[in-house]
Design a protein around this motif. Structure first.
Motif, PDB file in Angstrom:
ATOM      1  N   TRP A1420       0.846  -1.203   0.000  1.00  0.00           N
ATOM      2  CA  TRP A1420       0.000   0.000   0.000  1.00  0.00           C
ATOM      3  C   TRP A1420       0.871   1.238   0.000  1.00  0.00           C
ATOM      4  CZ3 TRP A1420      -5.538   0.708   1.263  1.00  0.00           C
ATOM      5  CH2 TRP A1420      -6.275  -0.474   1.074  1.00  0.00           C
ATOM      6  N   SER A1421       0.407   2.263  -0.675  1.00  0.00           N
ATOM      7  CA  SER A1421       1.183   3.494  -0.808  1.00  0.00           C
ATOM      8  C   SER A1421       1.166   4.251   0.521  1.00  0.00           C
ATOM      9  CB  SER A1421       0.589   4.383  -1.900  1.00  0.00           C
ATOM     10  OG  SER A1421       1.226   5.639  -1.913  1.00  0.00           O
ATOM     11  N   PRO A1422       2.352   4.549   1.063  1.00  0.00           N
ATOM     12  CA  PRO A1422       2.402   5.309   2.319  1.00  0.00           C
ATOM     13  C   PRO A1422       2.283   6.810   2.119  1.00  0.00           C
ATOM     14  CG  PRO A1422       4.616   4.740   1.640  1.00  0.00           C
ATOM     15  CD  PRO A1422       3.698   4.142   0.586  1.00  0.00           C
ATOM     16  N   GLU A1423       2.128   7.228   0.908  1.00  0.00           N
ATOM     17  CA  GLU A1423       2.083   8.660   0.633  1.00  0.00           C
ATOM     18  C   GLU A1423       0.894   9.280   1.374  1.00  0.00           C
ATOM     19  OE1 GLU A1423       1.568  11.706  -3.191  1.00  0.00           O
ATOM     20  OE2 GLU A1423       1.963   9.569  -3.469  1.00  0.00           O
ATOM     21  N   PRO A1424       1.136  10.367   2.105  1.00  0.00           N
ATOM     22  CA  PRO A1424       0.036  10.992   2.859  1.00  0.00           C
ATOM     23  C   PRO A1424      -1.120  11.356   1.936  1.00  0.00           C
ATOM     24  CG  PRO A1424       2.142  11.914   3.517  1.00  0.00           C
ATOM     25  CD  PRO A1424       2.418  11.051   2.311  1.00  0.00           C
ATOM     26  N   GLY A1425      -2.309  11.124   2.426  1.00  0.00           N
ATOM     27  CA  GLY A1425      -3.497  11.448   1.666  1.00  0.00           C
ATOM     28  C   GLY A1425      -3.937  10.367   0.713  1.00  0.00           C
ATOM     29  N   ARG A1426      -3.104   9.306   0.544  1.00  0.00           N
ATOM     30  CA  ARG A1426      -3.458   8.250  -0.397  1.00  0.00           C
ATOM     31  C   ARG A1426      -4.292   7.149   0.261  1.00  0.00           C
ATOM     32  NH1 ARG A1426      -0.340   8.412  -5.019  1.00  0.00           N
ATOM     33  NH2 ARG A1426      -1.957   7.016  -5.801  1.00  0.00           N
ATOM     34  N   VAL A1427      -4.382   7.166   1.586  1.00  0.00           N
ATOM     35  CA  VAL A1427      -5.129   6.132   2.308  1.00  0.00           C
ATOM     36  C   VAL A1427      -6.076   6.810   3.283  1.00  0.00           C
ATOM     37  CG1 VAL A1427      -5.010   4.122   3.831  1.00  0.00           C
ATOM     38  CG2 VAL A1427      -3.224   4.492   2.117  1.00  0.00           C
ATOM     39  N   ASN A1428      -7.303   6.304   3.357  1.00  0.00           N
ATOM     40  CA  ASN A1428      -8.295   6.770   4.328  1.00  0.00           C
ATOM     41  C   ASN A1428      -8.655   5.632   5.271  1.00  0.00           C
ATOM     42  OD1 ASN A1428      -8.479   9.343   3.237  1.00  0.00           O
ATOM     43  ND2 ASN A1428     -10.091   8.744   1.796  1.00  0.00           N
ATOM     44  N   PHE A1429      -8.707   5.963   6.595  1.00  0.00           N
ATOM     45  CA  PHE A1429      -9.081   4.983   7.612  1.00  0.00           C
ATOM     46  C   PHE A1429     -10.476   5.348   8.125  1.00  0.00           C
ATOM     47  CE2 PHE A1429      -4.526   5.177   7.521  1.00  0.00           C
ATOM     48  CZ  PHE A1429      -4.084   3.868   7.729  1.00  0.00           C
ATOM     49  N   THR A1430     -11.334   4.365   8.235  1.00  0.00           N
ATOM     50  CA  THR A1430     -12.681   4.589   8.744  1.00  0.00           C
ATOM     51  C   THR A1430     -13.005   3.506   9.764  1.00  0.00           C
ATOM     52  OG1 THR A1430     -13.377   5.551   6.650  1.00  0.00           O
ATOM     53  CG2 THR A1430     -15.114   4.884   8.187  1.00  0.00           C
ATOM     54  N   LEU A1431     -13.402   3.919  10.993  1.00  0.00           N
ATOM     55  CA  LEU A1431     -13.783   2.979  12.046  1.00  0.00           C
ATOM     56  C   LEU A1431     -15.206   2.507  11.761  1.00  0.00           C
ATOM     57  CD1 LEU A1431     -13.049   1.581  14.685  1.00  0.00           C
ATOM     58  CD2 LEU A1431     -13.919   3.568  15.919  1.00  0.00           C
ATOM     59  N   MET A1432     -15.310   1.237  11.418  1.00  0.00           N
ATOM     60  CA  MET A1432     -16.599   0.713  11.009  1.00  0.00           C
ATOM     61  C   MET A1432     -17.448   0.257  12.184  1.00  0.00           C
ATOM     62  SD  MET A1432     -16.587   1.063   7.799  1.00  0.00           S
ATOM     63  CE  MET A1432     -18.042   0.103   7.485  1.00  0.00           C
ATOM     64  N   HIS A1462     -12.409  -5.273  19.930  1.00  0.00           N
ATOM     65  CA  HIS A1462     -12.170  -5.411  18.497  1.00  0.00           C
ATOM     66  C   HIS A1462     -12.698  -4.175  17.786  1.00  0.00           C
ATOM     67  CE1 HIS A1462     -10.883  -9.615  18.752  1.00  0.00           C
ATOM     68  NE2 HIS A1462     -11.829  -9.756  19.668  1.00  0.00           N
ATOM     69  N   LEU A1463     -11.854  -3.654  16.919  1.00  0.00           N
ATOM     70  CA  LEU A1463     -12.232  -2.505  16.111  1.00  0.00           C
ATOM     71  C   LEU A1463     -12.155  -2.915  14.645  1.00  0.00           C
ATOM     72  CD1 LEU A1463     -10.146   0.293  17.897  1.00  0.00           C
ATOM     73  CD2 LEU A1463     -12.441  -0.492  18.438  1.00  0.00           C
ATOM     74  N   ASP A1464     -13.248  -2.762  13.951  1.00  0.00           N
ATOM     75  CA  ASP A1464     -13.261  -3.039  12.509  1.00  0.00           C
ATOM     76  C   ASP A1464     -12.967  -1.735  11.780  1.00  0.00           C
ATOM     77  OD1 ASP A1464     -13.946  -5.657  13.028  1.00  0.00           O
ATOM     78  OD2 ASP A1464     -16.090  -5.222  13.021  1.00  0.00           O
ATOM     79  N   VAL A1465     -11.802  -1.717  11.105  1.00  0.00           N
ATOM     80  CA  VAL A1465     -11.333  -0.491  10.457  1.00  0.00           C
ATOM     81  C   VAL A1465     -11.319  -0.694   8.947  1.00  0.00           C
ATOM     82  CG1 VAL A1465      -9.504   1.223  10.332  1.00  0.00           C
ATOM     83  CG2 VAL A1465      -9.948   0.019  12.482  1.00  0.00           C
ATOM     84  N   TRP A1466     -11.859   0.270   8.280  1.00  0.00           N
ATOM     85  CA  TRP A1466     -11.948   0.249   6.803  1.00  0.00           C
ATOM     86  C   TRP A1466     -10.821   1.094   6.251  1.00  0.00           C
ATOM     87  CZ3 TRP A1466     -15.112  -1.691   2.893  1.00  0.00           C
ATOM     88  CH2 TRP A1466     -15.095  -0.995   1.673  1.00  0.00           C
ATOM     89  N   LEU A1467     -10.044   0.487   5.297  1.00  0.00           N
ATOM     90  CA  LEU A1467      -8.955   1.207   4.643  1.00  0.00           C
ATOM     91  C   LEU A1467      -9.302   1.348   3.172  1.00  0.00           C
ATOM     92  CD1 LEU A1467      -7.560  -0.219   7.184  1.00  0.00           C
ATOM     93  CD2 LEU A1467      -5.427   0.123   5.954  1.00  0.00           C
ATOM     94  N   GLU A1468      -8.993   2.498   2.642  1.00  0.00           N
ATOM     95  CA  GLU A1468      -9.280   2.766   1.240  1.00  0.00           C
ATOM     96  C   GLU A1468      -8.101   3.534   0.675  1.00  0.00           C
ATOM     97  OE1 GLU A1468     -12.830   4.764  -1.487  1.00  0.00           O
ATOM     98  OE2 GLU A1468     -12.764   5.028   0.685  1.00  0.00           O
TER      99      GLU A1468
END
Length: 1829
Positions: A1420-1432, A1462-1468
């Motif tokens: 996955w690209s570590p470039e800032p802004g390229r990944v979004n985390f969402t707590l599902m 447990h935390l279900d986290v969504w990555l995009e």
């Protein structure tokens, strides 16, 4: 000729012909038919031979129409036009006759005859708006069948719309031709909102000259990207809405736009309640943006609401914008002004000193209008600093001193309510502060308590609304007395005559002064000053100047001479109080003790002057004294009056006393004569020297100025009218018959005044102004009229009626008994705006009020369903008014007396409270049903009729409280009127009969108010018809005064009351008529005799001397009492007729002693006399508090109105009059929200209570009587504030938006919503519910835990759920919350592998603290802004948040309890190794409660967190556990991750976990850490979470906490006294057993039984004086205390736990006993002493000794003799030395029995008496003969 093709057989045969290599011919395409291609012979070899035929070659069929071959000439020509694109090569086989063959190739050469063309004319393409520059779109390739340079050479963009060079065209060339499809290359960033479609015209061209071109149109649609956020039409909206608007009312419509397309441009509106509108007052339509009310608004609660409205687009990752909406609440006039009153006097009581000057402050009034709250200061009720506010007042602003009419003076400041003051008789006014929010009630005129002791005032406030609302606060201001009035004497000079042979103690006269002040200021004490004496040489003493003087007690005169004060001879300097001019006659200047000084003494309390020594007419015929009255104020005021006592010669003897009892009617005109006094001795003849004079009565009462006596006839007449209702109802005085200053006869007269109906009822007040809302409701109580009548008894009983006024009285009803005015029916719709009524009052005698009551009722318009604040009933309506109940005194407990009934204005149920009128606690009121029942306790204070006050209110509506009156009559069914005796005696003598024949007064005592009104007397047996009885007075008369035969008559009388059925009691009267003779033995005066005596007199006190008349000469009468139960308390001298007290009297047991005295003359004559001794009360009983001695428990609901009754302190005092009159107060507690009625003991609230602020209040009530000395008692009151469901449950702040995957199975946990409710009990328990909404059936909400889960597979892209939490109160309160759920469609994304992550969270971590960052999956690209985390979602969602761009995990609340979350986290984002695309990953996060590092992969025998337990007493190095990771055949290195101060260590090789420090469960009950296992050879690590629990042992002793909560550890388990620190407890020595003294609490940090503490007293309680509650540490008093015996107790209190072995802590407790004034104690029994006769005055007899162990003034002892004026002795008050006051003569009196008295100087002066027996020595006793003489 053209060649003919041969058959196929031929062709097959020719295959065998040998071939020769071919030759080529060429022809251009599209030549006309017949064009010569060439000559075949020219191309054939020479040696080829003759041509046989020409055939097409196999695989290259020749259309015979294409070429024609002339076999002869060999020419080859075209048969038609050739098309190279269809066939560019024609092969022929030429066959010679020789069999030789050769191929001939005819090549069709190309010409530019085709234009490039595309497969279609147009193409439709799409491209994302966010596509990066350089992105390519592949286009279809163009086709050109021409070859070579005539074929397709390239492409170009012919035109573009819009222009701007967004695209370029590229293709790959090969061999000069465009071989590959062309590509459009993006050169600039696209913006769909600027151009959503790009139109391109492309061309393909070939190499011809000129080139040929093909055109191709391309339409490119730009696919929208969510690159625009919604934009509101304005950033700040404002709206106005009226308070009280109904829910659903539209407020405003907000509008936002989003230029994005589709879902990206769809806008949904919501309210961000984390920023504003937490009360959920508003809601917004998610589609339209219309903002509506969700609940009613209240301007007074909040006048402006700031709301953050969010607009959110419909993208999967939505963009959000916000706008501020300010909603201004438009105030409506729905609240009346509120008035807060704070009295500025001492103790906050409504009182003002009469010495107050104009301008002095009385009370602080805070007036506010909730409808205009922001215009006022200090609206929160804070009273801090109000004295500074008082000092800041610089000018007076008169606001009002009159009523609310138009002529009142009103000051309106800004938009404040109008405020005015009514009442106070212009003695008070208002003053306003500059800001106008505070008003002060001030004195405006000089006060005089003696003119008016209290003022009824009302503070009114009216707002400026339409219609205006009013409120009022009524109060009674008491004027406190100041010592501003000196005593005033009733006469200017007092004169008396006393015979010189009067025995010591003879009553001479009584002086009386009055003081208009009250209390100590009006309490008078009398003193006597000796001024001089006359021996007859001065002539008429009337020439001496007499005056009455008033003095300040510090003395203002200087003179020489002597003064007599309380029987002691003083120089003026010795007196120390008064220096008055005195005149001495016949006294030598050197003689310090003239005999006349000691002749008289005055009782300091009553003013009775008695003889204190033997008198001598020869020494002084007239003694001049000055009586001084001193009040008890500070400074003391005094007044003096001359007293002249004439000493008459003993030439005449004292004769018998004649008694008269007379009844006259009130209002008898002055001058009326009602009695003629006769001489008791019939031998006295009238002459000019005989005259009658008025004198004091036997008790020293001065003759009233109301009467006069005729000097010669003895007629007693009225000098002035006798107003019974304003004065006394009984007058007593004496009349003396004198002859030349000699006393011949004495008559004691008692006059009873019978009331008449001479007063009209008077209304207080006369004018009533009311407000009500039309049309009203039946039974609505408007007000209660009040009228009084100065007459007593049934004549003063007032009833009420309505009279015709300006309006018809039909709709109104006035209760005749209570005066309650109410509505009989609703008012007609056409009623005028103001109604006028008139009311009258009538007394029991038929008189009506001279001034009618005027009632003005102002009507207001109809209101809504809510109770109007101006409604006097406050929302409660009593039914079936008025209430009048009666009950028998002997009914059993629980008997129903009656039922009151009320309801709220909207039909609500109400609660009831018995608020006033039951001081003895004989009744109980059910708070729910309103049933009034008996408690089984009989009235102990004579309650026969009472007006009980019952308060009702709607729970939760404090302003709804209203009170009504219940008239209760207690019937004494078995108590008829009572005579003092059952049998009476009377002796008739012709000499003693009155002119009207009255000889006996038969008075019966009523046993109830009803019987007192109607007692009638009747004669049941009348022997000979000689007698009759007055039916009203009970006086028994002779019908014929001179015609009564001698003999005995038994008359039977009856007293009957007026009740139905009537009760009666009989009286047998024995009447004896003796024959007329020279010895007419009889009792003078009217029988029975009546004498009054105080119950405090000591045994031995003389109360009466009886003399019989008509004795024969030379006879000596002797007296005795007929036996009766009361004779044991009195003693009658056999020879003297002196009646004295023999045993202590008790008014509470026997208020009247009925005696029969019999006298005998020794010759067979006897006479009987009925004598009534009335025992008057003295203050000898302390108040008694009912309902036990322990704490009195009360309860009161929270949020009640001010003045809400809490309960009553019930007490009574058996004493009578002022001695039994009680006053209630609370010990000073400045912040106590309670007030106790000083007269009734009713405890009420002074402010609305809040149970959530304070649940219990502890008060000390003090009950005092008004006697002297004052007695008091105390009671502990515990008031519990009952919970009311006044707080709705509220959701804890949490996520209002959730995201869930569409593949989530049913039962998937989404969130846990928590709530809180500060109420108690059922009111504080709550449950959750899911309200119906679109799609809500797909979710489940646990009603108890608040867990939200899916119920089925989700089918929609989003949901809006309405959650509700409601409590268990009645009715329940509810709160709603909106939850938005977005469903993510996973099929649109590529799923990455699950990534396990371990994060640690130490205990007590603060909210907002980061606990770790989620790593990215591989690639996955570590470039800032390229990944979004969402707590599902997940069970830990409520505790954690995940930052969207960084993946940082932070706490959103305090760290949760230990466990796994447990935390279900969504990555995009974008995967580097693949082409740009979107993907997602679900991360499973385990959160542990201890610090650990790294990523965990569990590889242990027991996969999962491990829990261990170890005792806290394990030693250092103790093995706890051995860890072993798998696989076991590898080299493993173990380690620990956790807190740096972890008291544990693990062996890296063996995995043994051991302790490195001592464990203490009380400091840390568990440890969380992670054990790591590393495979050394492979570098592979695994992790195991471990929780180590520390088990408890009993290693802690309890330790003490003081009441302030301070931990005291210095004596924990330590028996060394020097290390102890004591806890002090103070207690009054009169505290009652059972009272709690202190709460001493110990704490043990151990758990279980080891932490359970029990208490015991181990030392210092040998007499069991104290006890302690073993469970709670409450120290109680078990026995009465005596400070003089023990002034302190040294106790040791132990606290022991129940561990093994038990541990104990000790607390030394010093109980200090506070002193209460108790009477002194004498050191010996009866004092016996002897004194020699003929010893000079001041001869020493003995010295009294007593002890008083009290402290301070309570222990200062002083001595006095009781009735010291009767005996020739005196005592020095400080030293107790007893000495003589005159020369004693043993032959006259040989022994004396006296009583001495010890008293202290403490408050409530306490006294003790002791008997003394003195004998006189020095002479022999006389013989019996001399004694008889």
């Amino acid at each position: 000729m053209p060649t003919q093709w041969m058959p196929s057989t031929v062709l097959i045969a020719t295959w065998l012909i040998p071939l020769v290599s071919g030759i080529d011919l060429q022809v251009e395409e599209n030549q006309p038919p017949g064009t010569l291609v060439g000559n075949i012979f020219s191309v054939l070899p020479i040696d080829f031979g003759s041509l046989l035929y020409v055939l097409p070659v196999d695989g290259s069929p020749n259309d015979r129409d294409e070429l024609l071959v002339d076999l002869t000439s060999g020419e080859i020509r075209t048969a038609r036009q050739l098309d190279r694109e269809k066939r560019y090569l024609i092969e022929l086989l030429a066959v010679a006759t020789s069999g030789r063959s050769m191929k001939v190739h005819v090549v069709v050469s190309d010409i530019n005859d085709h234009t490039p063309s595309f497969p279609t004319d147009t193409a439709l393409l799409t491209v994302p708006e966010g596509a990066p520059v350089g992105s390519r779109l592949v286009l279809p390739a163009a086709q050109d069948p021409d070859a070579g340079k005539f074929g397709l050479q390239g492409y170009s963009i012919r035109s573009a719309n819009p222009p701007g060079g967004f695209f370029s065209l590229e293709w790959a060339a090969s061999g000069g031709r465009a071989e590959n499809p062309p590509e459009l290359v993006l050169q600039r960033q696209l913006d769909r909102e600027t151009a959503s479609v790009h139109l391109l015209e492309l061309e393909a061209y070939d190499g011809g000259l000129p080139p040929r071109r093909g055109v191709f149109s391309v339409e490119i649609d730009v696919l929208d990207a969510n690159d625009n956020h919604p934009t509101f039409s304005q950033p700040h909206y404002e709206a106005w809405v009226a308070e009280g608007s109904l829910p659903g009312t539209s407020v405003i419509q907000v509008f936002a736009t989003d230029p994005d397309d589709g879902k990206n441009g769809e806008i949904h509106y919501s309210i961000n309640r984390r920023v504003g509108d937490q009360e959920a007052c508003f809601e917004v339509d998610g589609e339209t943006g219309v903002v509506r009310l969700h609940r009613r608004l209240d301007f007074e609660f909040k006048h402006q609401h700031e709301i953050l409205i969010e607009a959110r687009d419909g993208a999967p990752e939505p963009e959000v914008s916000s706008a501020i909406l300010t909603v201004h609440v438009r105030n409506t006039n729905d609240h009346p002004p509120t008035i807060s009153l704070l009295f500025l006097g001492r103790g906050g009581q409504p009182a003002i000193s009469e010495a107050a000057q104009p301008g002095d402050l009385v009370a602080r009034v805070s007036v506010s209008d909730p409808d205009k709250a922001k215009n006022f200061g200090n609206q929160n009720g804070n009273e801090d600093g109000y004295m500074e506010e008082m000092a800041a007042i610089t000018e007076e602003i008169p606001v009002s001193v009159s009523g609310p009419d138009s002529d009142r003076k009103t000051e309106t400041i800004g938009s404040q309510p109008r405020v005015w003051l009514t009442g106070g008789e212009d003695r008070f006014g208002l003053r306003a502060t500059e800001d106008g929010a505070i008003y002060l009630v001030v004195v405006s005129a000089v006060l005089d308590r003696e003119v008016r002791s209290s003022y009824d005032m009302t503070v009114w406030a009216e707002d400026g609304g339409s219609p205006p609302l009013q409120n009022s606060r009524q109060f009674i201001l008491f004027v406190e007395d100041q010592n501003d009035n000196p005593p005033l004497w009733n006469q200017k000079v007092y004169r008396a005559i006393v015979p010189e042979n009067a025995p010591v103690g003879t009553l001479v006269l009584s002086v009386e002064a009055r003081d208009a002040d009250v209390g100590e200021n009006g309490k008078l004490s009398y003193q006597l000053l000796y001024e001089g004496a006359d021996d007859g040489t001065l002539g008429d003493s009337s020439k001496v100047k007499h005056s009455t003087d008033s003095h300040w007690s510090d003395g203002r005169h200087n003179s020489s001479g002597f003064s007599l004060i309380n029987g002691h001879y003083h120089k003026p300097s010795e007196a120390g109080i008064f220096d008055l001019y005195t005149e001495m006659r016949n006294v030598s200047p050197g003689d310090k003790s003239p005999p006349m000084v000691d002749w008289f003494s005055i009782d300091p309390g009553s003013g009775v002057i008695r003889t204190a020594a033997r008198l001598d007419h020869q020494l002084a015929i007239r003694v001049r004294l000055r009586a001084i009255a001193v009040d008890g104020g500070h400074p003391k005021l005094s007044a003096s009056v001359p007293v002249i006592i004439s000493v008459e010669d003993s030439g005449s003897e004292i004769v018998a006393v004649t008694r008269y009892n007379v009844t006259i009617r009130e209002g008898t005109p002055p001058g009326s004569c009602f009695l003629q006094v006769y001489a008791a001795d019939s031998g006295i003849k009238e002459s000019q020297h005989v005259q009658f004079q008025m004198r004091p009565d036997v008790n020293g009462q001065s003759p009233s100025a109301q009467f006069s006596v005729h000097l010669s006839t003895g007629e007693v007449c009225l000098a002035h009218a006798l107003p019974r209702d304003r004065g006394r109802n009984t007058y007593t005085f004496s009349v003396r018959l004198e002859h030349k200053d000699d006393l011949l006869s004495l008559a004691h007269i008692e006059v009873d005044v019978e009331e008449t109906n001479d007063h009209h009822p008077v209304f207080i007040p006369v004018t009533y102004k009311l407000h009500m809302t039309a049309p009203g409701r039946t039974g609505l109580v408007l007000t209660q009229l009040s009228a009084t009548d100065a007459d007593g008894g049934h004549l003063g009983h007032v009833t009420y009626s309505l009279v015709q006024g300006e309006n018809n009285v039909g709709p109104f009803m006035l209760d005749p008994e209570s005066g309650v005015l109410s509505l009989a029916s609703p008012l007609p719709s056409d009623s005028p705006p103001t109604l006028q009524l008139l009311a009258n009052a009538h007394d029991g005698g038929g008189l009506s009020a001279e001034t009618l009551a005027h009632i003005s009722i102002v009507l207001r318009g109809k209101s809504d369903s809510r109770a109007s604040p101006s409604d006097p009933s406050g929302g409660v309506v009593f039914a079936n008014l008025p209430y009048r109940f009666s009950v028998s005194v002997d009914v059993p407990a629980g008997t129903l007396v009656g039922t009151v009934s009320a309801s709220g204005s909207l039909g609500e149920t109400v609660q009831y409270l018995l608020s006033e009128g039951d001081p003895e606690g004989v009744l109980t009121l059910d708070p729910i049903s309103g049933m009034l029942r008996t408690m089984g306790r009989k009235p102990c204070c004579g309650m026969l009729e009472s007006h009980i006050r019952v308060t009702a209110w709607v729970p939760g509506r404090p302003t709804s409280a209203w009170t009504t009156s219940v008239r209760l009559t207690v019937l004494r069914d078995n108590q008829p009127p009572r005579f003092p005796r059952t049998k009476g005696h009377v002796l008739l003598s012709q000499m003693s009969l009155r002119s009207d024949g009255l000889f006996y007064s038969a008075r019966a005592q009523p046993q109830g108010r009803d019987s007192a009104k109607y007692i009638q007397y009747k004669m049941l047996r009348n022997p000979g018809g000689l007698f009759y009885v007055n039916a009203e007075t009970g006086g028994v008369h002779l019908l014929k005064k001179h015609d009564v035969p001698d003999g005995r008559y038994e008359v039977l009388l009856e007293a009957r009351d007026g009740r139905q059925p009537a009760l009666a009691t009989p009286l047998n009267l024995m009447v004896t008529k003796l024959p007329s003779s020279a010895c007419d033995l009889h009792w003078p005066g009217l029988a029975p005799y009546r004498v009054r005596v105080s119950e405090s007199v000591q045994p031995g006190t003389t109360i009466l001397r009886l003399r019989v008349s008509g004795l024969c000469p030379g006879t000596q009468p002797y007296y005795h009492l007929l036996a009766s139960p009361t004779t044991a308390k009195l003693r009658l001298g056999v020879w003297t007729g002196v009646l004295s007290v023999q045993a202590p009297l008790d008014h509470e047991k026997d208020s009247q002693l009925a005696l029969t005295v019999q006298v005998h003359d020794g010759f067979g004559h006897d006479a009987s006399l009925d004598l009534d001794v009335v025992v008057q009360d003295s203050n000898d009983n302390k108040p008694i508090i009912l309902d036990g001695v322990g704490p009195h428990l009360f309860s009161v609901p929270e949020n009640g109105p001010i003045g809400l009754p809490v309960g009553r302190v019930k007490a009574y005092d058996p004493d009578a009059g002022h001695n039994g009159q009680l006053r209630f107060s609370l010990r000073s507690q400045p912040e106590s929200p309670f007030h106790i009625n000083p007269n009734t003991g009713e405890l009420v609230t002074t402010q609305s209570l809040n149970r959530e602020s304070c649940t219990f209040y502890r008060l000390i009530a003090v009950v005092s009587d008004l006697g002297s000395p004052l007695f008091s008692a105390t009671a502990t009151l515990l008031v519990e504030v009952l919970d009311e469901n006044d707080n709705p449950p509220n959701f804890y702040p949490g996520q209002d938006t959730l995201e869930v995957l569409d593949v989530s199975p049913p039962g998937t946990w989404l969130a846990t919503r928590s709530a809180f409710d500060p109420d108690a009990g059922n009111n504080g328990t709550f449950s959750f519910s899911l309200l119906p909404s679109d799609g809500s059936e797909q979710y489940l909400l646990d009603s108890q835990t608040g867990e939200l889960r899916t119920a089925e597979t989700l089918t929609r892209s989003s949901y809006s759920l309405r959650l509700e939490v409601h409590d268990g109160g009645t009715p329940p309160l509810r709160t709603e919350a909106l939850l938005q759920i977005k469903v993510i469609v996973t099929s649109n994304y590529k799923k990455s592998p699950v990534l396990p992550v371990l994060l640690t969270c130490p205990p007590l971590t603060s909210p907002g603290t980061g606990i770790g960052t989620l790593p990215l999956p591989e690639g996955w690209s570590p470039e800032p802004g390229r990944v979004n985390f969402t707590l599902m979602g997940g069970p830990g969602t409520g505790h954690f948040v995940v930052e969207r761009t960084s993946g940082k995990v932070c706490l959103s609340s305090l760290a949760p309890v230990s466990g796994r979350y447990h935390l279900d986290v969504w990555l995009e984002g974008v995967i580097e190794s693949e082409k740009p695309q979107e993907s997602y990953v679900v991360a499973s996060v385990a959160v542990l409660p201890a610090a650990s590092l790294g990523t965990i992969r569990l590889d242990w025998p027991n996969n999962g967190p491990l829990e261990l337990m170890v005792s806290e007493e394990v030693p250092l190095g103790q093995l706890i556990h051995t860890f072993s990771a798998l696989p076991a055949d590898y080299s493993i290195r173990y380690g620990l991750l956790g807190n740096p101060v972890l008291p544990l260590a693990i062996d890296a090789t063996s995995g043994e976990l051991r302790t490195t420090d001592l464990l203490d469960r009380e400091e840390t009950s568990s440890f969380d850490f992670v054990v790591t296992a590393e495979l050394i050879t492979k570098g592979y690590e695994t992790f195991l979470p471990v929780k180590l629990h520390i088990s408890d042992v009993n290693d802690n002793a309890p330790y003490w906490r003081s009441q302030a909560g301070v931990t005291r550890k210095s004596w924990i388990g330590d028996r060394r006294r020097e290390n102890w620190r004591s806890q002090n407890v103070e207690v009054l020595e009169d505290e009652q057993p059972g009272s709690p003294l202190a709460c001493l609490v110990a704490y043990d940090p151990d758990t279980g039984e080891s932490g359970h503490v029990s208490y015991a007293l181990t030392e210092g309680n040998e007499e069991n004086t104290f006890s302690v509650d073993e469970n709670f540490g409450l120290l109680y008093l078990s026995k009465l205390l005596d400070r003089e015996r023990h002034d302190s107790y040294q106790l040791v209190l132990s606290a022991t736990d129940k561990g093994t072995p038990p541990q104990t802590a000790y607390l030394p407790v010093e109980v200090l006993v506070l002193d209460i004034n108790e009477p002194p104690e004498f050191t010996s029994g009866i004092i016996k002493a002897s004194v020699v006769e003929n010893c000079l005055p001041r001869c020493f007899v003995t010295q009294l000794k007593a002890q008083d162990l009290d402290l301070g003034a309570n222990g200062n002892i002083r001595y006095a003799l009781i009735n010291n004026t009767l005996w020739p002795f005196q005592v020095d008050a400080p030293s107790g030395v007893v000495s003589t006051t005159q020369i004693l003569d043993r032959e006259t009196i040989s022994s004396y029995q006296l009583q001495d008295e010890y008293f202290d100087d403490g408050r409530g002066q306490r006294r003790t008496t002791q008997m003394m027996d003195f004998t006189t020595s020095g002479a022999l006793s006389p013989d019996l003969n001399s004694l008889s003489k």
